[in-house]
Each structure stands twice: as structure tokens, then as C-alpha cells.
Design a protein around this motif. Structure first.
Motif, PDB file in Angstrom:
ATOM      1  N   LEU A  20       0.824  -1.213   0.000  1.00  0.00           N
ATOM      2  CA  LEU A  20       0.000   0.000   0.000  1.00  0.00           C
ATOM      3  C   LEU A  20       0.854   1.258   0.000  1.00  0.00           C
ATOM      4  O   LEU A  20       0.528   2.251  -0.669  1.00  0.00           O
ATOM      5  N   PHE A  21       1.953   1.235   0.745  1.00  0.00           N
ATOM      6  CA  PHE A  21       2.837   2.390   0.840  1.00  0.00           C
ATOM      7  C   PHE A  21       3.419   2.734  -0.527  1.00  0.00           C
ATOM      8  O   PHE A  21       3.386   3.898  -0.961  1.00  0.00           O
ATOM      9  N   VAL A  22       3.948   1.738  -1.232  1.00  0.00           N
ATOM     10  CA  VAL A  22       4.522   1.982  -2.558  1.00  0.00           C
ATOM     11  C   VAL A  22       3.435   2.417  -3.535  1.00  0.00           C
ATOM     12  O   VAL A  22       3.637   3.333  -4.345  1.00  0.00           O
ATOM     13  N   SER A  23       2.263   1.800  -3.449  1.00  0.00           N
ATOM     14  CA  SER A  23       1.159   2.157  -4.349  1.00  0.00           C
ATOM     15  C   SER A  23       0.739   3.607  -4.175  1.00  0.00           C
ATOM     16  O   SER A  23       0.347   4.274  -5.149  1.00  0.00           O
ATOM     17  N   ALA A  24       0.807   4.115  -2.945  1.00  0.00           N
ATOM     18  CA  ALA A  24       0.337   5.472  -2.668  1.00  0.00           C
ATOM     19  C   ALA A  24       1.101   6.514  -3.480  1.00  0.00           C
ATOM     20  O   ALA A  24       0.525   7.526  -3.908  1.00  0.00           O
ATOM     21  N   PHE A  25       2.392   6.293  -3.707  1.00  0.00           N
ATOM     22  CA  PHE A  25       3.170   7.224  -4.519  1.00  0.00           C
ATOM     23  C   PHE A  25       2.574   7.347  -5.921  1.00  0.00           C
ATOM     24  O   PHE A  25       2.420   8.449  -6.456  1.00  0.00           O
ATOM     25  N   TYR A  26       2.251   6.212  -6.508  1.00  0.00           N
ATOM     26  CA  TYR A  26       1.820   6.200  -7.904  1.00  0.00           C
ATOM     27  C   TYR A  26       0.351   6.561  -8.066  1.00  0.00           C
ATOM     28  O   TYR A  26      -0.049   7.122  -9.100  1.00  0.00           O
ATOM     29  N   ILE A  27      -0.455   6.260  -7.056  1.00  0.00           N
ATOM     30  CA  ILE A  27      -1.850   6.710  -7.094  1.00  0.00           C
ATOM     31  C   ILE A  27      -1.890   8.236  -7.030  1.00  0.00           C
ATOM     32  O   ILE A  27      -2.622   8.891  -7.784  1.00  0.00           O
ATOM     33  N   GLY A  28      -1.094   8.809  -6.143  1.00  0.00           N
ATOM     34  CA  GLY A  28      -1.006  10.265  -6.069  1.00  0.00           C
ATOM     35  C   GLY A  28      -0.515  10.868  -7.371  1.00  0.00           C
ATOM     36  O   GLY A  28      -1.037  11.885  -7.841  1.00  0.00           O
ATOM     37  N   ALA A  29       0.483  10.228  -7.982  1.00  0.00           N
ATOM     38  CA  ALA A  29       1.031  10.725  -9.246  1.00  0.00           C
ATOM     39  C   ALA A  29      -0.027  10.752 -10.337  1.00  0.00           C
ATOM     40  O   ALA A  29      -0.102  11.701 -11.129  1.00  0.00           O
ATOM     41  N   THR A  30      -0.852   9.722 -10.398  1.00  0.00           N
ATOM     42  CA  THR A  30      -1.866   9.630 -11.446  1.00  0.00           C
ATOM     43  C   THR A  30      -2.990  10.635 -11.227  1.00  0.00           C
ATOM     44  O   THR A  30      -3.411  11.335 -12.158  1.00  0.00           O
ATOM     45  N   LEU A  31      -3.466  10.740  -9.999  1.00  0.00           N
ATOM     46  CA  LEU A  31      -4.620  11.590  -9.726  1.00  0.00           C
ATOM     47  C   LEU A  31      -4.298  13.079  -9.810  1.00  0.00           C
ATOM     48  O   LEU A  31      -5.168  13.895 -10.139  1.00  0.00           O
ATOM     49  N   MET A  32      -3.051  13.461  -9.538  1.00  0.00           N
ATOM     50  CA  MET A  32      -2.713  14.877  -9.486  1.00  0.00           C
ATOM     51  C   MET A  32      -2.205  15.429 -10.813  1.00  0.00           C
ATOM     52  O   MET A  32      -2.037  16.652 -10.947  1.00  0.00           O
ATOM     53  N   GLN A  33      -1.935  14.565 -11.809  1.00  0.00           N
ATOM     54  CA  GLN A  33      -1.414  15.049 -13.085  1.00  0.00           C
ATOM     55  C   GLN A  33      -2.348  16.066 -13.736  1.00  0.00           C
ATOM     56  O   GLN A  33      -1.909  17.148 -14.159  1.00  0.00           O
TER      57      GLN A  33
END
Length: 418
Positions: free
Chosen positions: A237-250
Motif C-alpha cells: 500500500l505504501f509503494v502504491s500510494a506514490f503512484y496513485i497520487g502521481a496519477t490523480l494529481m497530473q
């Protein structure tokens, strides 16, 4: 959008499977290294080796493609990646892993150059932006999905090394069987790093700093999670959070980017990311705080890459697009090589909080430098700036050039409508 999917579905599916394989091996090595008793410094060298290979591949792959063609380069790189992903488990030695990571980084770079050339060939001026957006989304989906696969088997065994090897092998089938014709690959006029720096100091400095930040996220986040005693599910979950944030904020940040001085936005986004790192340093004892911090850092640092590309694009000529894209990716790669090593050194001195200390300092420096650059040059008029196109830091110079072309196309269309 449907037109892009119908013409490029095989490529996009193949790239998603590739990113699952790549995302899983990065996290898995961080967890397995802790199980094997590797030191933080040893793991930092292992993780840095991928980016050394990636940088080498970005420089040498174009020559290989011109010599033997896309299909042969693609197939050769695929074979090496699939083999290396299995070989990791045969000998748990950090220096053997370093060699394997250099090889797999080189090969993934070659695969991205080849696949993105096909994406460029399949896209038209009207669909290029949508194609790049879909490409970014499938990459992020692949990396996040990979973290879920981490929970399917024991990381101390062989199965989790076999799964990405199989996925990578399967990924090439739809690409090689469906993509045609083979695109042309042209050489471009080189641009020295000094010329590029004079063109856009903020673009160059920001790209170097982001290279270190991204490699710390991609390479050392699982190492950090293992160091602080997170469970396998929590690391996922911790590693996923980086990339979920990256996708949603683009896209929200892209909307602001096209309507204001980009240096102000670069400053604000960098400062917010630094605040997220500070939050993790002092509140990292709570897993919920760690997830929030990872989301903030990923949601700021990854869009910064697209912001810096768009900002640099405001000052270049059309004839320089290919040279600029290659230079920006090279600078980013130099920063990426140093990121895990410095992160490992920081964690060795300050303990696990040193992970966020490094990321926070890089983002803070980016914010300060952006603020200083605002005093050195006037901002171009907003209606004369290039468009923002989302692109991830795991892509090659080909995708960056596509993003620059798309931004230039938006500028031209805006000028014609005025």
C-alpha cells in the motif's frame, strides 16, 4: 479516445504487463534484500544500478535500432529481461544483483524507446495527446497492480521472481504480433548540456533533482518499508500510494499549468512535496500518516516532471525538440543514478527518516531555485506558452519528445485561434 485504443490496444496492453513486471521486481528486491540481510548501503547500490543501465540504454538503443531494426532490438531486450528476473532468485548476492540490475535497466530503456517509437507512429496530430495520456495511465496501473501481486506468494521463495518473468514474456506477444508497420527512427542534431542549461536553467536543475527523487521512490521505498518493520501488505500500500497520487494529481496540476506562470506552480508544488516529506519524518510512526505523505510526494514530484518539460518547451525552437528531449532525459538519468546511493547514505546516518530527509531536501531545493529563477527572467505570456502533456519519469526520450511536440501543437493551435 476510442480511436487511440483501437489502433494501439496491443501496445498499451503490452506496456501495462511490462510495468507490472518492472514494478514488482523493484519492490520485491527491496523486501527480499531485507530478508537476506543486505545492508541499506548494499541495497542502495543495487537500486542505483538499474538507473545506470537505463541511462546507458537511452544513449545506445537508438544506434542499435538503426542497425538491426525495432523488432530485433525489442525481442533481444525482452529475452534478457525475462532471464534476469528469474536469475535474481538463483543467487542472493548484492553484487550479483547489481550486475543484473544494470542489465535489466539497460533492456527496459531499450524496450521503452522501441515501444514509444511505435506509439508515435500509431498516433496522429489529433490523437497524440490522448495516446500519451493513455500511455501514462497504463504505466501507473501496471505499477500499482504489481504491488498487489507482491501479496500472492512468499517473497523468500522463487514464485514472485517467476511471475514478473512470465508477465514480461507474455507482454511482447501482442506487441510483436499486432504492431505494424515498423516506424522509422531518425537521428537528431545533438545539443550540449551547456546549451540546454542556457536555454532553461530551471528545467535542467529541476530534472536533475527529480531524477534523485524518482529513483528514491521507485528503488528505495520498499527498502524503507522493510527498515521500519511494515508488513508485506503495508509495504504494498505504501509503494502504491506514490503512484496513485502521481496519477490523480497530473490533470489538476496540468490545468493550473496552462493558466499561470509555471515557475510559481513549480515552486508551490515543490514546497508542498517537501512538506509531505516533513510530515513523514515526524509522523512516520503512524501508517496512515505514511500513506498520506507518500500520496502527497508522489502527487507533486511526478507532475513536476511534466511541468518542467512544458516550461522548457516554452523556450525552444521546433528543430530542437528531439535534442532537448534527449538532454532532459539524460540529466534526469544522472540524478536518478545518485538518488538511491545518497538515500542509502542518509538512512545509514539518520535511520529510516533519512529516506524522507533526502526527498524533502531535493524538493525544497527545487522550490528555492524556482523562486530564485523568477527574479532572473520574465515569464512568457500565458497565451504564448506550450500546452501541458502528462508523462511519467519512467519513459524514454521518445515519449518526452512526443510530449514536447504535443505542447508545441497546442501553442500553434492557440495562436491560430487568437
Amino acid at each position: 479516445m476510442l480511436q487511440v485504443i483501437s489502433s494501439s490496444w496491443a501496445l498499451l496492453l503490452g506496456m501495462m504487463l511490462l510495468m507490472v513486471g518492472n514494478g514488482l521486481q523493484g519492490t520485491l528486491l527491496g523486501v527480499r534484500g531485507d530478508i537476506e540481510g543486505f545492508s541499506t548501503f548494499e541495497m542502495s547500490i543495487v537500486m542505483s544500478a538499474y538507473f545506470l543501465g537505463f541511462l546507458g540504454g537511452s544513449r545506445l538503443t537508438p544506434g542499435l535500432i538503426r542497425r538491426v531494426g525495432h523488432v530485433r532490438v525489442f525481442a533481444a531486450m525482452a529475452s534478457f529481461i525475462s532471464a534476469v528476473l528469474v536469475l535474481y532468485a538463483t543467487w542472493a548476492n548484492p553484487w550479483f544483483w547489481v550486475v543484473m540490475r544494470v542489465i535489466v535497466g539497460f533492456c527496459f530503456s531499450g524496450v521503452y524507446v522501441t515501444a514509444e517509437s511505435w506509439l508515435n507512429n500509431a498516433a496522429t496530430n489529433d490523437t497524440r495527446g490522448k495516446a500519451l495520456s493513455l500511455y501514462m495511465i497504463v504505466q501507473m496501473v501496471g505499477i500499482v497492480a504489481a504491488q498487489g501481486l507482491l501479496l500472492t506468494a512468499d517473497p523468500s521463495g522463487f514464485m514472485l521472481f517467476i511471475i514478473p518473468s512470465v508477465l514480461v514474456s507474455i507482454s511482447f506477444a501482442p506487441i510483436l504480433l499486432s504492431i505494424s508497420p515498423t516506424p522509422a527512427f531518425e537521428s537528431s542534431r545533438p545539443m550540449s548540456l551547456k546549451e540546454l542549461y542556457m536555454l532553461s536553467p530551471l528545467g535542467c536543475v529541476g530534472m536533475f533533482l527529480l531524477g534523485g527523487i524518482f529513483s528514491a521512490q521507485f528503488g528505495m521505498s520498499a527498502v524503507y518499508g522493510a527498515e521500519v518493520g511494515l508488513s508485506l501488505g503495508q509495504i504494498s500500500l505504501f509503494v502504491s500510494a506514490f503512484y496513485i497520487g502521481a496519477t490523480l494529481m497530473q490533470y489538476p496540476l496540468g490545468w493550473f499549468s496552462d493558466r499561470m506562470d509555471r515557475r510559481v506552480l513549480i515552486f508551490a508544488v515543490s514546497a508542498l512535496g517537501a512538506a509531505g516529506a516533513l510530515l513523514a519524518m515526524f509522523g512516520g510512526g503512524s501508517f496512515q500518516v505514511l500513506l498520506a505523505a507518500a500520496f502527497i510526494i508522489g502527487g507533486t514530484s511526478n507532475p513536476l516532471y511534466s511541468l518542467l518539460i512544458a516550461y522548457t518547451n516554452d523556450f525552444i525552437d521546433l528543430d530542437d525538440m528531439a535534442a532537448v528531449s534527449g538532454g532532459l532525459v539524460f540529466i534526469n538519468g544522472l540524478g536518478a543514478i545518485s538518488g538511491p546511493v545518497i538515500t542509502g547514505w542518509s538512512m545509514g546516518i539518520f535511520g529510516p527518516p533519512g529516506y524522507f530527509l533526502f526527498i524533502g531536501m531535493m524538493l525544497a531545493i527545487s522550490a528555492v531555485y524556482a523562486a530564485w529563477r523568477m527574479t532572473q527572467r520574465a515569464a512568457p505570456a500565458v497565451d504564448e506558452t506550450s500546452g501541458y502533456t502528462p508523462v511519467t519519469m519512467s519513459t524514454s526520450a521518445v515519449a518526452v519528445e512526443l510530449a514536447i511536440e504535443e505542447g508545441a501543437e497546442d501553442t500553434e493551435q492557440g495562436s491560430e485561434s487568437n
